[in-house]
Motif scaffolding. Structure first.
Motif, PDB file in Angstrom:
ATOM      1  N   PRO A   8      -5.208 -71.025  -1.029  1.00  0.00           N
ATOM      2  CA  PRO A   8      -5.140 -70.131  -0.115  1.00  0.00           C
ATOM      3  C   PRO A   8      -4.904 -68.624  -0.530  1.00  0.00           C
ATOM      4  CG  PRO A   8      -3.629 -71.928   0.189  1.00  0.00           C
ATOM      5  CD  PRO A   8      -4.121 -72.085  -1.416  1.00  0.00           C
ATOM      6  N   ALA A   9      -5.526 -67.890   0.309  1.00  0.00           N
ATOM      7  CA  ALA A   9      -5.677 -66.415   0.050  1.00  0.00           C
ATOM      8  C   ALA A   9      -4.518 -65.797   0.369  1.00  0.00           C
ATOM      9  CB  ALA A   9      -6.867 -65.916   0.890  1.00  0.00           C
ATOM     10  N   ASN A  10      -4.373 -64.567  -0.282  1.00  0.00           N
ATOM     11  CA  ASN A  10      -3.095 -63.631   0.192  1.00  0.00           C
ATOM     12  C   ASN A  10      -3.754 -62.663   1.079  1.00  0.00           C
ATOM     13  OD1 ASN A  10      -1.583 -64.942  -1.848  1.00  0.00           O
ATOM     14  ND2 ASN A  10      -2.142 -63.777  -3.363  1.00  0.00           N
ATOM     15  N   PHE A  11      -2.734 -62.222   2.026  1.00  0.00           N
ATOM     16  CA  PHE A  11      -3.265 -61.338   3.002  1.00  0.00           C
ATOM     17  C   PHE A  11      -2.341 -60.137   3.184  1.00  0.00           C
ATOM     18  CE2 PHE A  11      -3.884 -65.683   4.635  1.00  0.00           C
ATOM     19  CZ  PHE A  11      -5.112 -65.793   4.990  1.00  0.00           C
ATOM     20  N   THR A  12      -3.280 -59.007   3.335  1.00  0.00           N
ATOM     21  CA  THR A  12      -2.662 -57.707   3.533  1.00  0.00           C
ATOM     22  C   THR A  12      -3.161 -57.041   4.886  1.00  0.00           C
ATOM     23  OG1 THR A  12      -2.642 -57.479   1.213  1.00  0.00           O
ATOM     24  CG2 THR A  12      -2.520 -55.539   2.545  1.00  0.00           C
ATOM     25  N   TRP A  13      -2.352 -56.718   5.580  1.00  0.00           N
ATOM     26  CA  TRP A  13      -2.471 -55.980   6.871  1.00  0.00           C
ATOM     27  C   TRP A  13      -2.821 -54.377   6.942  1.00  0.00           C
ATOM     28  CZ3 TRP A  13      -4.109 -58.306  11.326  1.00  0.00           C
ATOM     29  CH2 TRP A  13      -3.869 -59.852  11.274  1.00  0.00           C
ATOM     30  N   LEU A  14      -3.764 -53.877   7.336  1.00  0.00           N
ATOM     31  CA  LEU A  14      -3.734 -52.488   7.373  1.00  0.00           C
ATOM     32  C   LEU A  14      -4.113 -52.000   8.893  1.00  0.00           C
ATOM     33  CD1 LEU A  14      -5.539 -53.506   4.573  1.00  0.00           C
ATOM     34  CD2 LEU A  14      -5.775 -50.851   4.601  1.00  0.00           C
ATOM     35  N   LEU A  15      -3.428 -50.858   9.310  1.00  0.00           N
ATOM     36  CA  LEU A  15      -3.684 -50.260  10.558  1.00  0.00           C
ATOM     37  C   LEU A  15      -4.297 -48.913  10.362  1.00  0.00           C
ATOM     38  CD1 LEU A  15      -3.415 -50.136  13.564  1.00  0.00           C
ATOM     39  CD2 LEU A  15      -0.846 -49.510  13.212  1.00  0.00           C
ATOM     40  N   ASN A  16      -5.445 -49.051  10.782  1.00  0.00           N
ATOM     41  CA  ASN A  16      -6.288 -47.663  10.934  1.00  0.00           C
ATOM     42  C   ASN A  16      -6.259 -47.327   9.334  1.00  0.00           C
ATOM     43  OD1 ASN A  16      -6.746 -47.555  13.527  1.00  0.00           O
ATOM     44  ND2 ASN A  16      -4.611 -46.499  14.189  1.00  0.00           N
ATOM     45  N   GLY A  17      -6.460 -48.132   8.502  1.00  0.00           N
ATOM     46  CA  GLY A  17      -6.728 -47.842   7.055  1.00  0.00           C
ATOM     47  C   GLY A  17      -5.460 -47.706   6.267  1.00  0.00           C
ATOM     48  N   THR A  18      -4.287 -47.859   6.889  1.00  0.00           N
ATOM     49  CA  THR A  18      -3.010 -47.612   6.308  1.00  0.00           C
ATOM     50  C   THR A  18      -2.257 -49.143   6.085  1.00  0.00           C
ATOM     51  OG1 THR A  18      -2.702 -45.359   7.118  1.00  0.00           O
ATOM     52  CG2 THR A  18      -0.658 -46.545   6.160  1.00  0.00           C
ATOM     53  N   GLU A  19      -1.958 -49.431   4.878  1.00  0.00           N
ATOM     54  CA  GLU A  19      -1.469 -50.726   4.517  1.00  0.00           C
ATOM     55  C   GLU A  19       0.080 -50.786   5.354  1.00  0.00           C
ATOM     56  OE1 GLU A  19       0.316 -53.334   0.837  1.00  0.00           O
ATOM     57  OE2 GLU A  19      -1.427 -51.959   0.547  1.00  0.00           O
TER      58      GLU A  19
ATOM     59  N   LYS B 263       7.463 -55.937  17.510  1.00  0.00           N
ATOM     60  CA  LYS B 263       8.229 -56.184  18.883  1.00  0.00           C
ATOM     61  C   LYS B 263       8.038 -54.740  19.235  1.00  0.00           C
ATOM     62  CE  LYS B 263      11.224 -59.637  16.795  1.00  0.00           C
ATOM     63  NZ  LYS B 263      12.831 -60.077  16.751  1.00  0.00           N
ATOM     64  N   ASN B 264       8.465 -54.766  20.685  1.00  0.00           N
ATOM     65  CA  ASN B 264       8.639 -53.417  21.391  1.00  0.00           C
ATOM     66  C   ASN B 264       7.364 -52.585  21.197  1.00  0.00           C
ATOM     67  OD1 ASN B 264       9.671 -51.494  23.258  1.00  0.00           O
ATOM     68  ND2 ASN B 264      11.062 -50.531  21.570  1.00  0.00           N
ATOM     69  N   ALA B 265       6.213 -53.061  21.337  1.00  0.00           N
ATOM     70  CA  ALA B 265       5.098 -52.361  21.046  1.00  0.00           C
ATOM     71  C   ALA B 265       4.839 -50.941  21.838  1.00  0.00           C
ATOM     72  CB  ALA B 265       3.672 -53.202  21.806  1.00  0.00           C
ATOM     73  N   GLU B 266       4.186 -49.935  21.114  1.00  0.00           N
ATOM     74  CA  GLU B 266       4.330 -48.451  21.461  1.00  0.00           C
ATOM     75  C   GLU B 266       3.058 -47.947  21.561  1.00  0.00           C
ATOM     76  OE1 GLU B 266       6.525 -46.306  18.785  1.00  0.00           O
ATOM     77  OE2 GLU B 266       8.551 -47.415  19.114  1.00  0.00           O
ATOM     78  N   ALA B 267       2.607 -46.840  21.957  1.00  0.00           N
ATOM     79  CA  ALA B 267       1.231 -46.668  22.157  1.00  0.00           C
ATOM     80  C   ALA B 267       0.629 -46.262  20.613  1.00  0.00           C
ATOM     81  CB  ALA B 267       1.035 -45.221  22.729  1.00  0.00           C
ATOM     82  N   SER B 268       1.394 -45.845  19.916  1.00  0.00           N
ATOM     83  CA  SER B 268       0.968 -45.555  18.235  1.00  0.00           C
ATOM     84  C   SER B 268       0.519 -46.954  17.570  1.00  0.00           C
ATOM     85  CB  SER B 268       2.171 -45.096  17.462  1.00  0.00           C
ATOM     86  OG  SER B 268       3.496 -45.705  17.438  1.00  0.00           O
ATOM     87  N   ASP B 269       1.032 -48.273  18.138  1.00  0.00           N
ATOM     88  CA  ASP B 269       0.289 -49.212  17.634  1.00  0.00           C
ATOM     89  C   ASP B 269      -1.028 -49.751  18.079  1.00  0.00           C
ATOM     90  OD1 ASP B 269       3.055 -49.832  16.552  1.00  0.00           O
ATOM     91  OD2 ASP B 269       3.834 -50.503  18.387  1.00  0.00           O
ATOM     92  N   SER B 270      -1.761 -48.894  18.701  1.00  0.00           N
ATOM     93  CA  SER B 270      -2.928 -48.978  19.043  1.00  0.00           C
ATOM     94  C   SER B 270      -3.737 -48.666  17.823  1.00  0.00           C
ATOM     95  CB  SER B 270      -3.352 -48.280  20.383  1.00  0.00           C
ATOM     96  OG  SER B 270      -2.562 -48.521  21.616  1.00  0.00           O
ATOM     97  N   GLY B 271      -4.964 -49.332  17.865  1.00  0.00           N
ATOM     98  CA  GLY B 271      -5.995 -49.185  16.723  1.00  0.00           C
ATOM     99  C   GLY B 271      -6.777 -50.093  16.120  1.00  0.00           C
ATOM    100  N   ASN B 272      -7.164 -50.306  14.977  1.00  0.00           N
ATOM    101  CA  ASN B 272      -8.038 -51.087  14.389  1.00  0.00           C
ATOM    102  C   ASN B 272      -6.950 -51.942  13.420  1.00  0.00           C
ATOM    103  OD1 ASN B 272     -10.354 -51.114  15.859  1.00  0.00           O
ATOM    104  ND2 ASN B 272     -10.766 -49.164  14.746  1.00  0.00           N
ATOM    105  N   TYR B 273      -6.756 -52.994  13.488  1.00  0.00           N
ATOM    106  CA  TYR B 273      -5.862 -53.663  12.711  1.00  0.00           C
ATOM    107  C   TYR B 273      -7.084 -54.529  11.539  1.00  0.00           C
ATOM    108  CZ  TYR B 273      -1.632 -53.045  15.176  1.00  0.00           C
ATOM    109  OH  TYR B 273      -0.719 -52.347  15.692  1.00  0.00           O
ATOM    110  N   THR B 274      -6.957 -54.305  10.315  1.00  0.00           N
ATOM    111  CA  THR B 274      -7.719 -54.856   9.324  1.00  0.00           C
ATOM    112  C   THR B 274      -6.920 -55.928   8.496  1.00  0.00           C
ATOM    113  OG1 THR B 274      -8.977 -52.840   9.065  1.00  0.00           O
ATOM    114  CG2 THR B 274      -9.225 -54.349   7.202  1.00  0.00           C
ATOM    115  N   CYS B 275      -7.476 -57.386   8.456  1.00  0.00           N
ATOM    116  CA  CYS B 275      -6.831 -58.196   7.767  1.00  0.00           C
ATOM    117  C   CYS B 275      -7.695 -58.371   6.395  1.00  0.00           C
ATOM    118  CB  CYS B 275      -6.714 -59.283   8.177  1.00  0.00           C
ATOM    119  SG  CYS B 275      -5.959 -60.771   7.306  1.00  0.00           S
TER     120      CYS B 275
END
Length: 850
Positions: free
Chosen positions: A239-250, A260-272
């Motif tokens: 099984p692979a190891n997974f790393t999440w990035l939001l708009n290019g930042t890990e 939790k408690n989603a904010e506007a700053s949580d919008s963007g491209n999530y890369t797995c």
């Protein structure tokens, strides 16, 4: 004495004739340390005179009156005199060979057989090399055991091997996979056997692969303040190891990301990013998330507050939260009015010229992917007063009571004022006069006024208290003369205007033709070219230098392709006397030194050629490991040592370029997508273009940090087209194209055709709209369906009943959006036409009076 007897017996045996068939054909098989029985077949009748057993040429036992056993077999054999059979114990590998028995009664009988002695198979096992089996690589399974191995048979999961790309060699000892596949995983068994025993070794082959087919599961639209979870999956072993990035930042190392408690700053491209630590490979997937606020407090405001017929008015639909779409309806049905405009993403419903029929209840449905709400507004169209009329008698008998009633169409209801012969007498819709007098005769005027529209209308009603009289002959004559004079005067005026206009049109081109023409010539700009030449005296420089001469190679770096060649060319010219020594080194290791002979490093043999005259070097059959710094050192005959350094970079040619995009139907302002450019080889740069022009980033279009992926969120009609990705390195380039379809529209709907045409003429109306896919069209005439479902509406002959309002509605069957526009077609009319209309009106008036 014993030896003598044995010799005599052997002599006797050798002189006898022999028979065959005393022993089975064999061979017999025995195990080291075990026992074997040589049993005679159909022996002659005993007693036997003599029996002799031999192993090869060596006696084992001779039996006549007594038994004579050879020393090597004492305690290891048992002889059976009655049958001549022999048991041999404590077998060793050296006991393998041919055994002979001879029995003498009166005749001689002989039997021969072969004994094969084997070590028992034990300590069986399968080893794997390399220890980690990776998809696409090669791997060997080796089957070994202690003992005498006779045969090996391989099986997979209990069945015979069926794979086509495996090789068995070294007497089936090695099972070799040349190019591992996932389907090669399973339990492999090796059955090792000899005639004595067999054993089976087992081994589970794990094929490590991936990660591949990486995908993210989760919502794309999240309500502000809610909790959302994204889950990343990939096919991988282990099984692979997974790393999440939001708009290019890990942001996290885990297969699951929860916020939790989603904010506007949580919008963007999530890369797995999925990575397999064994294969060293990785794969990624991108998931767009938009955090939006729930819609609340929907409202419709009207501007201006009072809507008046004939004027313009706007209804504006607003709400708190993230508004994606707005849909307007009237009285619960889709809008059908032709003269309304929707703009600002359907936020504003604009009436350009209000009609009474526009009144009603308007609703605006505001929605986003989270929720929707509806606002309602009743539009009141204020109009009038119009069609003001007075009801009542014209002839009143002296002393009677009469009542006049005034009516007018108006919203809100009009206020009424009565005047008698120009003098105000009452403010009321009804005027009543008791006991009529002669002074009550005259013209009663009712003035209706709307305090909202500010408009007024009036009607006049004549009342006579005396006996009514008819119009005299002079009255009628006056009306006739007026009806004849007015059209004549109008026709004369029309002719005068037409003549002046024609004269003016004729004079204007003449005046323009007589105007002087002024031409200003601009002297061409003269380009200035500045050339600078620098002369350098090389001999003067070398005489002044006391150090090693540098710079005999270009600045570099040089670039080469795998399997190709490159030439390191010096800047030197062949000297009069050959160089004493030319030496090239790579990363500090000599690859060739040339003096009176050439000494070449073995790893570069047959790959290099040295130009002894200039010191240049050609390197062939390039590999990636050839990348690095090369140094040449030249010792001339009677000069300073010269040295140069240059760096070589070797690249794999770019190949197999592709653009991948998630399979989806894209709809303008609703969908998001991404384009990923992949290629094999050494990729140095990626350049994106759209429709042949460089792709520019915007608030909708963004590029990943490595330019590998284009993110479009959300898509727009301008994103529709052909995308090209040019993948390159210094030795190769490759361009791949991808057609991105964005479904949009219909936009910019319009009707081309005349707004006026002469009766009897053919009229063609053409409806166009910007839409992907092309829109479907339908036409209505004065609000009624025409059953024309084409972009063109043809009127073969314009008649009176063909004059009116034509509405074209375009509908996109993918976006499910539609838009409409209208054209009012009227009959064109010349001067004789309207003159005739005036005469007609006059004749009707005369007819009523007579």
């Amino acid at each position: 004495m014993e030896k003598a007897v044995i010799s005599i017996l052997l002599g006797v045996f050798s002189g006898l004739t022999s028979g065959v068939g005393l022993l089975p054909d064999g061979p017999l098989n025995g195990a080291v340390g075990g026992t074997v029985m040589f049993t005679t077949v159909n022996p002659p009748e005993s007693p036997f005179a003599t029996t002799n057993w031999k192993f090869g040429d060596k006696n084992i036992i001779v039996s006549n009156i007594q038994n004579y056993t050879s020393p090597g077999y004492e305690g290891r054999i048992t002889f059976f005199p009655s049958t001549g059979s022999l048991e041999l114990r404590s077998l060793s590998l050296n006991d393998s060979g041919e055994y002979t028995v001879r029995v003498t009664t009166g005749s001689e009988f002989e039997g021969r057989t072969t004994l094969r002695v084997y070590e028992r198979i034990s300590n069986h096992f399968i080893t794997q090399s390399p220890e980690e089996a990776i998809e696409g690589n090669s791997v060997n399974l080796t089957c070994d055991a202690a003992g005498s191995v006779f045969t090996r048979k391989w099986m997979k999961d209990g069945s015979d091997l069926t794979q086509a790309d495996i090789i068995l060699y070294d007497n089936n000892r090695v099972l070799s996979f040349q190019h591992l596949k996932k389907t090669d995983r399973g339990e492999y068994s090796c059955n090792i056997s000899n005639p004595i025993n067999s054993m089976e070794a087992k081994h589970v082959l794990v094929v490590n692969y991936g990660p591949e087919n990486t995908q993210i599961k989760g919502q794309h639209h999240i309500s502000l303040g809610d909790t959302f979870t994204l889950t990343c999956e990939a096919e991988s072993e282990p099984p692979a190891n997974f790393t999440w990035l939001l708009n290019g930042t890990e942001i996290l190392n885990s297969p699951e990301y929860t916020k939790k408690n989603a904010e506007a700053s949580d919008s963007g491209n999530y890369t797995c990013q999925a990575k397999n630590n064994i294969t060293g490979r990785s794969s990624s997937s991108v998931h767009g998330v938009t955090v939006i606020e729930r819609i609340s407090n929907p409202s419709i405001t009207q501007s201006p507050e009072e809507a008046i017929e004939g004027n313009s008015v706007n209804l504006t639909c607003d709400a708190a939260g993230s508004v994606f779409t707005r849909k307007w309806m009237k009285d619960g049905s889709d809008l059908t009015q032709a003269d309304i405009i929707l703009y600002d993403n359907n936020r504003v419903l604009s009436f350009q010229r209000l009609k009474k029929t526009d009144r009603g209840e308007y609703s605006c449905n505001i929605s986003n992917p989270i929720n929707s709400m509806e606002a309602k507004h009743v539009l009141v169209v204020n109009y009038g007063p119009e069609n003001t009329q007075i009801k009542g008698q014209h002839l009143i008998s002296l002393g009677d009571t009469f009542t006049l009633t005034c009516e007018a169409e108006s919203e809100p209801p009009a206020n009424f004022t009565w005047l008698l012969n120009g003098t105000e007498i009452l403010n009321s819709p009804e005027y009543t006069k008791k006991n009529a007098e002669v002074s009550d005769s005259g013209n009663y005027t009712c003035q209706a006024k709307n305090i909202i529209t500010g408009r007024s209308s009036s009607s006049v009603h004549g009342v006579t208290i005396t006996v009514p009289s008819s119009c005299s002959g002079g009255c009628i004559a006056g009306i006739v003369i007026a009806c004849l004079v007015i059209p004549g005067a109008a026709a004369a005026a029309g002719y005068f205007i037409y003549k002046n206009k024609v004269q003016k049109n004729l004079e204007e081109p003449r005046q323009q033709h007589n105007r002087p023409i002024s031409v200003q010539l601009e002297e061409p700009k003269q380009e200035e070219h500045i050339y600078e030449t620098v002369y350098e005296n090389a001999s003067r420089k070398s005489n002044a230098c006391t150090c090693i001469a540098e710079g005999i190679l270009p600045a570099g770096p040089l670039s080469g392709a795998v399997a190709g060649k490159v030439k390191f060319t010096t800047t030197l010219r062949p000297p009069e006397s050959p160089f004493l020594s030319v030496s090239w080194s790579f990363k500090g290791i000599n690859i060739i030194t040339s003096t009176s002979t050439n000494i070449t490093e073995p790893g570069h043999a047959n790959r290099i050629s040295l130009d002894r005259a200039t010191g240049s070097l050609e390197l062939r059959n390039l590999v990636l490991e050839d990348s690095g710094e090369y140094t040449v050192t030249i010792i001339p005959d009677g000069g300073l040592q010269k040295q140069g350094k240059i760096t070589l970079s070797v690249y794999v040619l770019v190949s197999g370029a592709t653009i991948r995009s998630p399979a989806a139907i894209l709809i303008e302002d609703k969908s998001s997508t991404n384009l990923t450019c992949e290629a094999s080889g050494s990729v140095s740069t990626r350049e994106w273009m759209k429709d042949g022009w460089p792709l520019l980033q915007s608030d909708r279009v963004r590029l990943s940090l490595d330019n590998r992926t284009v993110f479009i969120q959300p898509v727009h009609s301008s994103n529709h087209g052909t995308y090209q990705c040019r993948v390159s390195n210094p030795v190769s380039t490759m361009t791949v194209a991808y057609n991105l379809t964005v479904n949009f529209g219909p936009h910019n709907i319009s009707i081309s055709g005349p707004s006026a045409a002469a009766p009897g003429h053919r009229v063609a109306l053409q409806c166009t709209a910007d839409s992907v896919p092309p829109a479907n069209f339908r036409w209505t005439f004065n609000g009624n369906e025409t059953h024309v479902k084409d972009s063109a509406y043809i009127i073969e002959r314009l008649e009176e009943d063909s004059i009116g309002n034509y509405t074209c509605t375009a509908r996109n069957m993918v976006t499910m959006l539609e838009n409409s526009t209208n054209l009012y077609l009227r009959a064109s009319c010349t001067a004789p036409c309207w003159s005739f209309s005036v005469l007609l009106i006059c004749s009707l008036a005369l007819r009523g009076l007579m």
